[in-house]
Design a protein around this motif. Structure first.
Motif, short mmCIF file in Angstrom:
data_model
loop_
_atom_site.label_atom_id
_atom_site.label_comp_id
_atom_site.label_asym_id
_atom_site.label_seq_id
_atom_site.Cartn_x
_atom_site.Cartn_y
_atom_site.Cartn_z
N ILE A 55 -1.15 2.10 17.33
CA ILE A 55 -0.48 0.83 17.64
C ILE A 55 0.19 0.29 16.36
O ILE A 55 -0.45 0.25 15.30
CB ILE A 55 -1.50 -0.16 18.24
N TRP A 75 0.66 -2.22 14.36
CA TRP A 75 0.21 -3.61 14.09
C TRP A 75 1.15 -4.35 13.15
O TRP A 75 1.31 -5.56 13.25
CB TRP A 75 -1.21 -3.61 13.50
N ASP A 76 1.76 -3.63 12.18
CA ASP A 76 2.63 -4.31 11.21
C ASP A 76 3.95 -4.76 11.81
O ASP A 76 4.70 -5.50 11.19
CB ASP A 76 2.86 -3.41 9.98
N MET A 112 3.99 -6.25 14.86
CA MET A 112 3.56 -7.09 15.98
C MET A 112 3.19 -8.47 15.45
O MET A 112 3.09 -8.67 14.24
CB MET A 112 2.35 -6.43 16.67
N GLU A 116 1.08 -11.39 14.08
CA GLU A 116 -0.07 -11.28 13.17
C GLU A 116 -1.42 -11.44 13.86
O GLU A 116 -2.43 -10.91 13.40
CB GLU A 116 0.01 -12.41 12.13
N ASP A 124 -2.31 -10.40 16.84
CA ASP A 124 -2.67 -9.34 17.82
C ASP A 124 -3.84 -8.47 17.39
O ASP A 124 -4.68 -8.10 18.20
CB ASP A 124 -1.46 -8.44 18.09
N LYS A 125 -3.87 -8.11 16.10
CA LYS A 125 -4.92 -7.18 15.64
C LYS A 125 -6.33 -7.77 15.78
O LYS A 125 -7.32 -7.05 15.80
CB LYS A 125 -4.68 -6.72 14.21
#
Ligand code: 6OG
Length: 168
Positions: free
Chosen positions: A117, A119-120, A122, A124, A126-127
């Motif tokens: 996924i 994450w970088d 998306m 902040e 979400d993770k």
């Protein structure tokens, strides 16, 4: 000093799952443009949260969920000078749908392995909560932002439908 709530909105977010992969869309416009996210948008007047989630899936990727699994609620509070913007997002999983997932004017869809996924690219927050949702957990999470930069947050995870864990 008082702050004014300028906007309070209810929105939806749907994560399609297929064979160990999750569907994320690259948003072409609106809030979060250029980010990868689930499929969703605002709940309109005179529609239920679930109706809105279904409509957004059809509009953004041309696929209509056959069933939606409600996974929780996210609260986003964004401070901007003296104004406050509040967004409440209902999160769903979808494992069965009608139609073939397609790119539209609003979104470009991509399937990602759960271990890959991006994450970088998306939001902040979400993770901190999405990994639980993707494992089928129900969550309630609240995040504070300053001009959409994450300040802090809190995630509650409902374990086995009973115990509640809190993570800061
Ligand atoms: P439109 O403005 O395009 O709908 N959304 C967020 N999603 C995540 N993961 N994190 C956030 O952190 C979000 N804030 C809003 C809800 C906006 C879409 O973006 C989601 C909607 O699906 C602040 O109509």
């Amino acid at each position: 000093m008082s702050s004014q709530v300028q906007k309070a909105e209810v929105q939806t977010l749907v994560y399609f799952l297929r064979r160990g992969k999750v569907l994320l869309i690259e948003k072409k416009r609106g809030l979060g443009k250029g980010f990868f996210n689930g499929v969703g948008g605002k709940v309109h007047k005179n529609e239920s949260v679930e109706q809105a989630a279904l409509r957004e899936c059809e509009e953004e990727i041309c696929a209509l969920p056959k069933k939606l699994h409600w996974q929780g609620l996210l609260e986003f509070i964004n401070y901007k000078k003296r104004e406050i913007e509040m967004i409440y997002v209902h999160v769903f999983l979808c494992k069965k749908w009608k139609g073939k997932v397609k790119e539209t004017e609003e979104a470009k869809p991509f399937w990602f392995k759960l271990s890959e996924i991006p994450w970088d690219k998306m939001w902040e927050d979400d993770k901190f909560w999405l990994p639980y949702v993707l494992r089928g957990k129900k969550i309630f999470a609240s995040f504070k932002f300053n001009r959409w930069k994450l300040i802090n947050g809190n995630v509650m995870v409902l374990e086995n439908g009973r115990k509640i864990k809190t993570r800061n």
